[in-house]
Scaffold this motif. Structure first.
Motif, PDB file in Angstrom:
ATOM      1  N   THR A  96      18.919  23.859  19.504  1.00 49.08           N
ATOM      2  CA  THR A  96      18.637  24.319  20.866  1.00 49.08           C
ATOM      3  C   THR A  96      18.410  25.821  20.977  1.00 49.08           C
ATOM      4  OG1 THR A  96      21.029  24.212  21.153  1.00 49.08           O
ATOM      5  CG2 THR A  96      19.729  22.463  22.169  1.00 49.08           C
ATOM      6  N   ALA A  97      18.677  26.571  19.911  1.00 44.74           N
ATOM      7  CA  ALA A  97      18.418  28.015  19.985  1.00 44.74           C
ATOM      8  C   ALA A  97      17.013  28.351  19.513  1.00 44.74           C
ATOM      9  CB  ALA A  97      19.444  28.787  19.160  1.00 44.74           C
TER      10      ALA A  97
ATOM     11  N   LYS B 143      26.419  30.212  14.003  1.00 45.20           N
ATOM     12  CA  LYS B 143      25.289  29.345  13.680  1.00 45.20           C
ATOM     13  C   LYS B 143      24.066  29.846  14.434  1.00 45.20           C
ATOM     14  CE  LYS B 143      24.461  24.609  12.496  1.00 45.20           C
ATOM     15  NZ  LYS B 143      23.747  23.881  13.554  1.00 45.20           N
ATOM     16  N   SER B 144      22.958  29.997  13.718  1.00 43.27           N
ATOM     17  CA  SER B 144      21.804  30.683  14.304  1.00 43.27           C
ATOM     18  C   SER B 144      20.874  29.776  15.087  1.00 43.27           C
ATOM     19  CB  SER B 144      20.996  31.373  13.202  1.00 43.27           C
ATOM     20  OG  SER B 144      20.512  30.423  12.271  1.00 43.27           O
ATOM     21  N   ASP B 145      20.880  28.452  14.840  1.00 41.17           N
ATOM     22  CA  ASP B 145      19.847  27.627  15.472  1.00 41.17           C
ATOM     23  C   ASP B 145      20.355  26.724  16.588  1.00 41.17           C
ATOM     24  OD1 ASP B 145      21.128  25.997  13.667  1.00 41.17           O
ATOM     25  OD2 ASP B 145      19.352  25.506  12.488  1.00 41.17           O
ATOM     26  N   ASP B 146      21.645  26.810  16.910  1.00 39.36           N
ATOM     27  CA  ASP B 146      22.170  26.101  18.078  1.00 39.36           C
ATOM     28  C   ASP B 146      22.575  27.119  19.128  1.00 39.36           C
ATOM     29  OD1 ASP B 146      21.881  23.496  17.193  1.00 39.36           O
ATOM     30  OD2 ASP B 146      23.778  23.534  16.109  1.00 39.36           O
ATOM     31  N   ILE B 147      22.301  26.814  20.384  1.00 34.38           N
ATOM     32  CA  ILE B 147      22.572  27.771  21.456  1.00 34.38           C
ATOM     33  C   ILE B 147      24.073  28.072  21.552  1.00 34.38           C
ATOM     34  CG2 ILE B 147      22.788  26.110  23.370  1.00 34.38           C
ATOM     35  CD1 ILE B 147      20.788  29.404  23.434  1.00 34.38           C
ATOM     36  N   GLN B 148      24.903  27.117  21.116  1.00 34.90           N
ATOM     37  CA  GLN B 148      26.344  27.382  21.088  1.00 34.90           C
ATOM     38  C   GLN B 148      26.648  28.612  20.224  1.00 34.90           C
ATOM     39  OE1 GLN B 148      24.755  24.353  20.702  1.00 34.90           O
ATOM     40  NE2 GLN B 148      26.309  22.818  20.218  1.00 34.90           N
ATOM     41  N   GLY B 149      25.929  28.736  19.111  1.00 35.99           N
ATOM     42  CA  GLY B 149      26.136  29.870  18.209  1.00 35.99           C
ATOM     43  C   GLY B 149      25.782  31.180  18.893  1.00 35.99           C
TER      44      GLY B 149
END
Lengths: 357, 357
Positions: free
Chosen positions: A143-144, A207-213
């Motif tokens: 999501t990111a 974590k770079s590719d999830d919006i949580q990160g």
């Protein structure tokens, strides 16, 4: 943990949706499946009967189970749950919570797994669209990052199929309803906790590719800014979904080791980890390098999962509130199906202090 | 390349803004500076006289150069240029283009460098705000991540100081005007070029914390989707700004090597690289592993910089159009200062085929 047969049904469902059995439309025999999953045939039969009830497969007397054309499935009361992971980490509990709400309200569910791959997400979304579900509960993939499957997400909107996002959504989907943890606050809270304990040189692994990160990182940075301390750019390590696989297969250690050695050189005394999965590996790496936890390096994390308890040094971690996010998300989807107005929500965290800080 | 004295002036300017000389407000002697930068004293004198003209320092007869309080600088006609990098790669040419437009139009310029660190960006923005410039041309820092300095960006808006973003901006700054390369199209174009050449298994290496990286990745993925090919999730490697430093210091190779070996195992025949800097390293790694370029593996890239020509196998790369982006950005800022309406623009690429594909 979901029961074994539920997990096997979910895995077969994903394989069906990915087209694994496309050529012959025939599933392996019960005996073969029992071998593949290392379970007895009774468990396989239970898994297959779940898929049969969902109209995904049909049994032909004497010749085994066949994939049905999903477009013909009877799905008017059926909800698709699409998760990034099914069997690992915190995901079984979340899915179980959601499923039990749906079942209790008379809906049947189909669970799919994307492994956080846009490639799989694309196939799954196509299959869900073909099966005419009445609602979709989905954990977005990466999501990111920009998502190439928004055309399919828009198709749900066009068909007025209610969608609830879990954990994160895409900025380009307007009016998306998303139920997530309060990740910004979580990052802020953990960092402030460490600052209060006297740490000033604090590293972060996100974590770079999830919006949580991104949100956890933003909370982390903002705590420094609000305390008028230098922003810790050079103290952040990013990893992506593919790196995670490498980490879990023990192939990413060279870089993690370089990062941890840099942390030691920079006299860093604490590290905020994206989740317990990575914190678990970091603690073990630190100990193997002779760094004492928490005396030389404090470690804090998110999720308060079994990983944080199984670790040689139990890890201080943010716990998900008793308001289980899977349950909340499922309830909101049912609200939407009943025409009630529904808004995005964030669920707060509670800090659970253990040995690592 | 900018002249040596311009580069030294820029570096000293950054150091001044970062507070390096805060304690005594006194710069090192000309002799000391000549040693530090390995140039003669004449070059140092030219650099210092630039800073003197900008009212950033003053010379005290017999005792050297002192930092002036920037708040008192005469800056009504002064424009701040904030870049991520100054002396490396494609940046000197871009800055020179922008500077010459400003100078030609009667503006003086102050150049600052953030090294793509939000920590440095914060200090630089505070200093620029304190110096009452009439305009800001800025390359945002880590534009793919949430930015903790938006409070300072908003302050420019509050004071009606025109701002032009170069290469990327932040989604949360509404109505931001940004001049950038057409990165989505670039990623799409390179991938389509490889697909047309018969490659189907194509890997990608992208930068995770700059929006350019996301856009190039999105173009890359979209070319697969539009060709109805599987999306190549597992064929993507991400690296962040801090990783880049490691790469240039040769510390990141273990992971790059693992990735390249995985590429070979997956029978990948081509790779799209984020820019020539990384492509240069990838080509050398491939050759050292006995992989022939382009016979076994084609490599394509962005920027068509000197790196792509200096490489042992000259690299096929997208060239920046003759419409230099630095010039366009500077002209738009001057338009804004003259009250003309200004909009975001993207500058197209031209493919330059060389030996690597």
């Amino acid at each position: 943990m979901s029961s074994k047969y539920v997990q096997i049904a979910a895995d077969l469902r994903s394989k069906i949706s990915e087209g694994t059995y496309r050529d012959t439309m025939r599933l392996p025999t019960e005996m073969e499946l029992a071998g593949v999953y290392s379970v007895n045939r009774q468990t396989i039969r239970r898994a297959l009967s779940v898929l049969e009830k969902e109209n995904l497969i049909e049994k032909h007397q004497g010749s085994g189970s066949y994939v049905k054309d999903v477009a013909h499935a009877d799905s008017s009361n059926s909800i698709a749950i699409v998760a990034t992971y099914i069997n690992d980490y915190i995901f079984p509990a979340i899915l179980q919570d959601a499923e039990s709400v749906f079942t209790h309200n008379g809906y049947s569910t189909m669970v799919f797994c994307t492994h956080n791959q846009v490639n799989v997400e694309r196939e799954v979304l196509k299959n869900v669209l073909a099966s005419n579900v009445c609602g979709l509960l989905i954990e977005g993939t990466k999501t990111a990052l920009p998502n190439p499957n928004l055309d399919l997400y828009r198709e749900f909107e066009n068909r007025n199929i209610p969608v609830i996002f879990l954990h994160g959504t895409y900025p380009s989907i307007k009016n998306a309803v998303c139920i997530s943890d309060n990740n910004f606050n979580g990052g802020y809270q953990l960092t402030k906790y460490l600052l209060k304990k006297g740490h000033t040189k604090i590293a972060g692994i996100f974590k770079s590719d999830d919006i949580q990160g991104h949100d956890r990182y933003f909370g982390f940075l903002s705590a420094f800014r609000d305390a008028d301390l230098p922003l810790p750019d050079s103290k952040v390590l990013w990893y992506a979904t593919e790196d995670k696989k490498q980490i879990l297969e023990n192939k990413y250690q060279p870089l993690l080791e370089i990062f941890i050695k840099r942390m030691i050189d920079q006299k860093i005394t604490a590290v905020v980890c994206y989740n317990d999965e990575i914190a678990f590996i970091v603690v073990n790496l630190l100990l193997s390098l002779g760094v004492r936890v928490p005396d030389d390096m404090a470690v804090v994390s998110f999720d308060n999962s079994s990983y944080s308890d199984f670790c040689r040094v139990k890890i201080t971690s943010l716990a998900h509130n008793s308001e289980h996010i899977g349950r909340v998300a499922a309830e909101r989807l049912i609200d939407m199906l009943h025409g009630k107005p529904v808004h995005s929500e964030t669920v707060p965290w509670t800090l659970v202090e253990k040995q690592s800080s």
